[in-house]
Design a protein around this motif. Structure first.
Motif, PDB file in Angstrom:
ATOM      1  N   ASP A   8       0.537   2.291 -25.751  1.00 33.17           N
ATOM      2  CA  ASP A   8       1.674   2.189 -26.651  1.00 33.17           C
ATOM      3  C   ASP A   8       2.424   0.870 -26.533  1.00 33.17           C
ATOM      4  N   LEU A   9       2.125   0.061 -25.512  1.00 38.64           N
ATOM      5  CA  LEU A   9       2.851  -1.181 -25.303  1.00 38.64           C
ATOM      6  C   LEU A   9       1.946  -2.378 -25.553  1.00 38.64           C
ATOM      7  N   PRO A  10       2.467  -3.418 -26.202  1.00 41.38           N
ATOM      8  CA  PRO A  10       1.661  -4.622 -26.424  1.00 41.38           C
ATOM      9  C   PRO A  10       1.665  -5.551 -25.213  1.00 41.38           C
ATOM     10  N   TYR A  11       2.317  -5.144 -24.129  1.00 38.65           N
ATOM     11  CA  TYR A  11       2.432  -5.975 -22.938  1.00 38.65           C
ATOM     12  C   TYR A  11       2.385  -5.082 -21.698  1.00 38.65           C
ATOM     13  N   SER A  12       2.207  -5.711 -20.535  1.00 36.10           N
ATOM     14  CA  SER A  12       2.275  -5.030 -19.251  1.00 36.10           C
ATOM     15  C   SER A  12       3.535  -5.481 -18.531  1.00 36.10           C
ATOM     16  N   VAL A  13       4.017  -4.666 -17.588  1.00 41.28           N
ATOM     17  CA  VAL A  13       5.208  -5.004 -16.811  1.00 41.28           C
ATOM     18  C   VAL A  13       4.857  -4.948 -15.331  1.00 41.28           C
ATOM     19  N   VAL A  14       5.164  -6.022 -14.607  1.00 37.10           N
ATOM     20  CA  VAL A  14       4.970  -6.079 -13.162  1.00 37.10           C
ATOM     21  C   VAL A  14       6.313  -6.378 -12.516  1.00 37.10           C
ATOM     22  N   ALA A  15       6.401  -6.173 -11.201  1.00 34.73           N
ATOM     23  CA  ALA A  15       7.689  -6.362 -10.536  1.00 34.73           C
ATOM     24  C   ALA A  15       7.509  -6.755  -9.082  1.00 34.73           C
ATOM     25  N   GLY A  16       8.433  -7.584  -8.610  1.00 33.69           N
ATOM     26  CA  GLY A  16       8.620  -7.810  -7.185  1.00 33.69           C
ATOM     27  C   GLY A  16       9.786  -6.951  -6.745  1.00 33.69           C
ATOM     28  N   VAL A  17       9.674  -6.329  -5.567  1.00 27.58           N
ATOM     29  CA  VAL A  17      10.697  -5.391  -5.095  1.00 27.58           C
ATOM     30  C   VAL A  17      10.946  -5.630  -3.612  1.00 27.58           C
ATOM     31  N   THR A  18      12.237  -5.673  -3.233  1.00 27.14           N
ATOM     32  CA  THR A  18      12.586  -5.872  -1.826  1.00 27.14           C
ATOM     33  C   THR A  18      13.823  -5.053  -1.476  1.00 27.14           C
ATOM     34  N   PRO A  19      13.920  -4.564  -0.225  1.00 25.75           N
ATOM     35  CA  PRO A  19      15.142  -3.867   0.186  1.00 25.75           C
ATOM     36  C   PRO A  19      16.342  -4.806   0.105  1.00 25.75           C
ATOM     37  N   ASP A  76      13.252 -14.483  -2.297  1.00 24.80           N
ATOM     38  CA  ASP A  76      12.161 -13.603  -1.871  1.00 24.80           C
ATOM     39  C   ASP A  76      11.596 -12.796  -3.033  1.00 24.80           C
ATOM     40  N   VAL A  77      12.473 -12.158  -3.803  1.00 22.53           N
ATOM     41  CA  VAL A  77      11.980 -11.269  -4.856  1.00 22.53           C
ATOM     42  C   VAL A  77      11.272 -12.059  -5.960  1.00 22.53           C
ATOM     43  N   ALA A  78      11.666 -13.318  -6.162  1.00 25.59           N
ATOM     44  CA  ALA A  78      10.939 -14.167  -7.110  1.00 25.59           C
ATOM     45  C   ALA A  78       9.520 -14.423  -6.609  1.00 25.59           C
ATOM     46  N   ALA A  79       9.370 -14.657  -5.319  1.00 25.43           N
ATOM     47  CA  ALA A  79       8.039 -14.862  -4.742  1.00 25.43           C
ATOM     48  C   ALA A  79       7.200 -13.601  -4.844  1.00 25.43           C
ATOM     49  N   PHE A  80       7.829 -12.444  -4.648  1.00 22.40           N
ATOM     50  CA  PHE A  80       7.095 -11.184  -4.758  1.00 22.40           C
ATOM     51  C   PHE A  80       6.641 -10.947  -6.201  1.00 22.40           C
ATOM     52  N   LEU A  81       7.470 -11.324  -7.150  1.00 22.12           N
ATOM     53  CA  LEU A  81       7.082 -11.189  -8.556  1.00 22.12           C
ATOM     54  C   LEU A  81       5.889 -12.078  -8.873  1.00 22.12           C
ATOM     55  N   TRP A  82       5.904 -13.294  -8.366  1.00 25.26           N
ATOM     56  CA  TRP A  82       4.771 -14.199  -8.583  1.00 25.26           C
ATOM     57  C   TRP A  82       3.496 -13.608  -7.995  1.00 25.26           C
ATOM     58  N   THR A  83       3.625 -12.974  -6.823  1.00 26.64           N
ATOM     59  CA  THR A  83       2.471 -12.325  -6.203  1.00 26.64           C
ATOM     60  C   THR A  83       2.027 -11.114  -7.016  1.00 26.64           C
ATOM     61  N   ALA A  84       2.983 -10.382  -7.606  1.00 27.14           N
ATOM     62  CA  ALA A  84       2.629  -9.249  -8.469  1.00 27.14           C
ATOM     63  C   ALA A  84       1.753  -9.712  -9.629  1.00 27.14           C
ATOM     64  N   ARG A  85       2.058 -10.881 -10.167  1.00 25.30           N
ATOM     65  CA  ARG A  85       1.215 -11.421 -11.248  1.00 25.30           C
ATOM     66  C   ARG A  85      -0.198 -11.693 -10.744  1.00 25.30           C
ATOM     67  N   ARG A  86      -0.295 -12.257  -9.533  1.00 21.67           N
ATOM     68  CA  ARG A  86      -1.613 -12.534  -8.948  1.00 21.67           C
ATOM     69  C   ARG A  86      -2.388 -11.237  -8.705  1.00 21.67           C
ATOM     70  N   ILE A  87      -1.696 -10.214  -8.241  1.00 16.60           N
ATOM     71  CA  ILE A  87      -2.352  -8.926  -8.008  1.00 16.60           C
ATOM     72  C   ILE A  87      -2.875  -8.360  -9.328  1.00 16.60           C
ATOM     73  N   PHE A  88      -2.045  -8.420 -10.357  1.00 15.04           N
ATOM     74  CA  PHE A  88      -2.449  -7.907 -11.675  1.00 15.04           C
ATOM     75  C   PHE A  88      -3.684  -8.632 -12.186  1.00 15.04           C
ATOM     76  N   ALA A  89      -3.737  -9.936 -11.933  1.00 18.72           N
ATOM     77  CA  ALA A  89      -4.866 -10.758 -12.397  1.00 18.72           C
ATOM     78  C   ALA A  89      -6.063 -10.691 -11.449  1.00 18.72           C
ATOM     79  N   ARG A  90      -5.960  -9.862 -10.402  1.00 18.48           N
ATOM     80  CA  ARG A  90      -7.009  -9.716  -9.394  1.00 18.48           C
ATOM     81  C   ARG A  90      -7.300 -11.036  -8.697  1.00 18.48           C
ATOM     82  N   ALA A  91      -6.266 -11.849  -8.511  1.00 16.96           N
ATOM     83  CA  ALA A  91      -6.420 -13.137  -7.838  1.00 16.96           C
ATOM     84  C   ALA A  91      -5.796 -13.123  -6.445  1.00 16.96           C
TER      85      ALA A  91
END
Length: 237
Positions: free
Chosen positions: A12-23, A201-216
């Motif tokens: 139903d969505l034309p896009y995907s959503v990823v996230a970086g998350v930290t305590p 930190d959470v910006a770095a985690f978001l960047w890593t989330a993109r890499r995970i999504f791309a299987r990189a």
């Protein structure tokens, strides 16, 4: 990463959503971004509590790069889990000390630290870790992946300075600006109780989330251990 590791977006969505998350204090700091083809659009970070709200967000996150342990030993081992020890080795003697050993799961399924692991930071984060442990199950590892700040910033050479120093914050900000267009959307945010180091930190985690999504992303270790709950004990970068 295998194609079965990461779930794909719903029909139903034309896009995907990823996230970086930290305590962050009693809550969780979330930095989301929309992904559509090569377009990566970070959105304003926000706070949520408890962790069940993070995994139940709508629209659903395809990937959550989480700064908290996922998978726990039942018996203490010197240096913690294999992923903890290998992460320290990658970062070297200067930055490796930033990798804390994960808690040990007790016979009552609670999380506890052995006396030699008990420090002020661990005491503060233990309630957040318990929230994660309550929500985690093997099926959630299609979405939730453990990450660590210094590993996310490691580009072949560990960073020179601690994130708790002015030089360390500037060093990380420069890396984000170079590698992560749109990071200022996160770094320029103002939220009550959220420090600038949290935002970095959470910006770095978001960047890593993109890499995970791309299987990189890279798994540490490549062949992870499994805990008694059927959870992989690994850190991604």
């Amino acid at each position: 990463m295998s194609s079965s590791t990461v779930s794909r977006r719903g029909p139903d969505l034309p896009y995907s959503v990823v996230a970086g998350v930290t305590p962050c204090g009693p809550a969780w700091l979330i930095a989301p971004a929309k992904l559509q083809g090569t377009v990566f659009a970070p959105e304003a970070p926000f706070l949520a509590s408890p962790f069940s709200e993070v995994v139940d967000q709508r629209p659903t996150f395809e990937v959550i790069a989480l700064n908290a342990p996922v998978g726990y030993l039942d018996l203490a081992a010197a240096g913690g889990r294999t992923c903890d020890r290998e992460a320290r080795s990658i970062l070297g003697p200067k930055r490796g000390s930033s990798i804390q050993s994960a808690p040990v799961r007790s016979s009552t399924n609670e999380l506890e630290f052995l006396p030699d692991h008990l420090d002020a930071i661990s005491k503060t984060l233990l309630p957040r870790y318990r929230e994660v442990a309550t929500e985690m199950a093997p099926f959630r590892q299609r979405t939730v992946y453990e990450v660590h700040s210094d590993l996310c910033f490691n580009e072949g050479e560990p960073l020179q300075y601690s994130k708790h120093s002015e030089a360390g914050i500037q060093e990380r900000r420069e890396v984000l600006r170079a590698k992560f267009p749109g990071s200022e959307r996160i770094l320029g945010s103002e939220l009550p109780g959220v420090s600038f180091s949290h935002l970095v930190d959470v910006a770095a985690f978001l960047w890593t989330a993109r890499r995970i999504f791309a299987r990189a992303a890279i798994r540490i270790p490549q062949d992870p251990e499994w805990d008694e709950q059927g959870l992989r004990m690994e850190i991604l970068r």
